[in-house]
Design a protein around this motif. Structure first.
Motif: not given
Length: 367
Positions: A96-106, A191-197, A337-343
């Motif tokens: 099932p699709p799950c939310k993951l944070a990549s190396k660059d914060g996406a 892609v729920l959150q773009p990369p932070q950089d 974004r708050p969600l990306g910062a939290y994860m």
């Protein structure tokens, strides 16, 4: 070849029988066979089983496993034989699709489709109780570990390569269960959150953006002994109201300390009754300064037009948020974004996470 593999596994799973146990086993099997003959043909309806070509039957006689039976007609002794069917056809399931944070914060939603088949029915019955669940969890763990080490661009461009790597990693675990994975297909849902950089476009009001640039540029140039960068006159006048006078001979960290306070104070013109009605919560912000000290601020969106300032709120806050000063600046400049910062661990929340994520509405008001 198939039966040779199963027979090679059987000695490792069954301990050798002693002579008394062997005699008892033979005697009880003889009595069961005799009972079958006496009650035949009625017992034939229960003792004869048909196994199709795509299945094998694992028979336990008095608790001891026998070689796989089938295909064809199989004779089971009443009361002493139990059996389990094993399907050898290729099967498939989806992670099932799950939310993951990549190396660059996406932050992205990723799933996978997996096809597998059983190559050793004895191992599939003896080693794992729930084969489907164990395989699904193994695939999900392998997918999570692989994606956390890669940036978003690599995940999107090299899905086939990552799928092949997942195939090898999953097979390393499942081969011991008599199962082989034939195909893994990675699916990036969204892609729920773009990369932070990644560079963020202009999303702040010009006055607030100039204020942030003045604080950062002024603190850096003062610490280096240079002149502050040129800026509009109205931006300089706003800085003089919120920035305390710098002590003579002050160090670099003390000059940087007003940055967080100035940025938060600049939020006051953007607060409104509509924002208070939408959020209706009180926040305490613990900001870690570059000097190592911690400064406390509050954002009260429970009454009136809302308030923001230095210190703790008057009442008990709904949520306590902890972050570094650089992360606060990135949030206000819409680079984070708050969600990306939290994860990614850059934003720590004490309290209701859903209330903390409502800070996104405050950031949207800065557009």
């Amino acid at each position: 070849m198939f039966y040779t593999t199963c027979n090679s596994v059987q000695p490792s799973t069954d301990a050798p029988q002693s002579w008394p146990s062997y005699l008892c086993h033979g005697l009880i099997s003889f009595l069961g066979f005799l009972l079958l003959l006496i009650t035949f043909p009625v017992s034939g309806w229960f003792a004869l089983k048909i196994v199709p070509t795509y299945e094998r039957m694992i028979v336990f006689r008095l608790g001891r496993i026998r070689t796989p039976q089938g295909p064809g007609m199989i004779l089971l002794l009443p009361f002493i034989d139990s059996f389990q069917r094993v399907d050898l056809r290729t099967r498939a399931f989806n992670v099932p699709p799950c939310k993951l944070a990549s190396k660059d914060g996406a932050v992205l939603s990723v799933g996978a489709d997996v096809q597998f088949r059983i190559w050793d029915p004895v191992l599939s019955v003896m080693t794992v109780k729930d084969l489907n669940t164990a395989t699904r969890m193994t695939a999900q763990n392998a997918m999570t570990k692989a994606l956390l080490k890669r940036p978003l661009r690599e995940i999107q461009m090299e899905k086939l390569k990552i799928s092949d790597q997942l195939l090898l990693e999953i097979n390393d675990v499942t081969r011991a269960w008599g199962l082989e994975v034939d195909r893994v297909e990675l699916a990036v849902e969204a892609v729920l959150q773009p990369p932070q950089d990644s560079p963020a476009g202009p999303s702040l009001d010009s006055t607030l953006q100039q204020l942030a640039l003045h604080f950062l540029g002024g603190g850096l140039s003062s610490g280096a002994g240079g002149a502050p960068p040129p800026g509009p006159a109205d931006a300089v006048e706003m800085v003089s109201e919120v920035e305390p006078p710098a002590p003579p001979g002050g160090s670099g960290p003390s000059l940087k300390q007003p940055v967080a306070e100035g940025l938060l104070t600049a939020l006051q013109p953007f607060l409104s009754e509509a924002l208070v009605g939408q959020i209706g919560a009180c926040y305490q912000l613990n900001v870690l300064l570059p000097s190592g000290a911690q400064s406390t601020y509050f954002l009260d969106l429970t009454t009136g037009h809302g308030r923001v300032g230095h210190g703790v709120p008057d009442g008990i806050p709904d949520v306590v948020v902890e972050m570094a000063e650089a992360d606060l600046r990135a949030l206000l400049c819409r680079e984070l974004r708050p969600l990306g910062a939290y994860m990614s661990g850059r934003l720590k929340v004490k309290g209701d996470l859903a209330v903390a994520m409502k800070l996104e509405a405050v950031l949207r008001a800065l557009k």
